[in-house]
Design an enzyme around this catalytic site. Sequence first.
Site: not given
Ligand code: TYM
Length: 339
Positions: A119, A209, A212
């Site tokens: 990023k 991947k 968003k």
């Molecule tokens: P975030 O908001 O970017 O994404 C949310 C969840 O979606 C999963 N994900 C994917 N899984 C499969 N294929 C993809 N292309 C894909 N894109 C996203 C991410 O792995 C995530 O599980 N830091 C985290 C949010 C967070 C969190 C936490 C998660 C904050 N605190 C505590 C678990 C526990 C994040 O930015 O996910």
Amino acid sequence: MTKPVILTGLRANNDLHIGNYLGALLPLVDMARQKSSEYQVNLFVPDLHSFTTPIDHSQLQASIMQNIRVFTAAGLPLDNPDVNIYRQSYIPAHSELTWILDCFTGAGEMRRMTQFKDKSEGLGDERVSVGLFNYPVLMAADILLYGARFVPVGDDQTQHLEFARDIAERLNNKFGDLFVVPEPVKKQHEFFGKDQGLRIRDLQNPLKKMSKSDESGKGVIFLTDSPKAARKKIMSAETDSIGKVNYDYERQPGVSNLLDIYRFLGGEPREFIGEAQYGLLKKAVADKVEGFLIDFQARLKKVDNAQIFNKLESDEAKMRKIADSQLLKVQKAVGLRPQ
Ligand code: TYM
């Protein structure tokens, strides 16, 4: 005896897509539906994580509520007292524990995080926020405050989950048993019935991947896409010129991605292995995705905002107590409060 905790969060800085849905939301909702009597299930919006990179702040409130509506439409049983929904920033202990954990975290550890490298690539030092740099620490606090053992996340978050384990062990070694250490990643996959973390790929560039932040949106199926538009995106997904359907991410990432989307939406991909044309597979995946979105969006329309608000208020009060008591343990251990 307190029940083991399953927990995950999905950021609210854009519409969620099927990667988020299949990688994190569905595994958690499935557990909440099947095993809620054995576990406590926490699903939250990590709103403090929303602006590690710039966003339109006038949209944030709406995005946060939209996320919670999506959780509900995905089938989270809101009437179950062991299922909790909350907004991270409504529970100040997340920020306080983050500061304490920050002071036990090496800058080198954060610099090595591949997501940080990806990023921040191409941005000058001044444009990379400190928030982006240390957000895995906030994520560790999110997990450790509630003693979560199982954390369904997509493959891109595995390294952050490993960091949460490391920092928990580090403080336990220094101060005695402070934190529940989340299960090792391999055990987590077993628990959620997977052989590895899920990574749904971008339909236009299956080496990346699905994300968003993809600007054109052509390779991403958003949960709010019109079912017809989503169908078109699948039909024009990038494949290869090998001419035989195979599950092989090395040589055929586009086709393998379609097989995975089909499988995780309940299809049986074996039917297509060995097919000489990709058209039939694409059509089957497009049918599945279209059908899924039609159902999902109908459920989304029916979500009752008042029910969500009531539950948020009572769950956040409950979570504040749990988080504050874990924080106090840590404050005592580091000498900020008397023993
Ligand atoms: P975030 O908001 O970017 O994404 C949310 C969840 O979606 C999963 N994900 C994917 N899984 C499969 N294929 C993809 N292309 C894909 N894109 C996203 C991410 O792995 C995530 O599980 N830091 C985290 C949010 C967070 C969190 C936490 C998660 C904050 N605190 C505590 C678990 C526990 C994040 O930015 O996910």
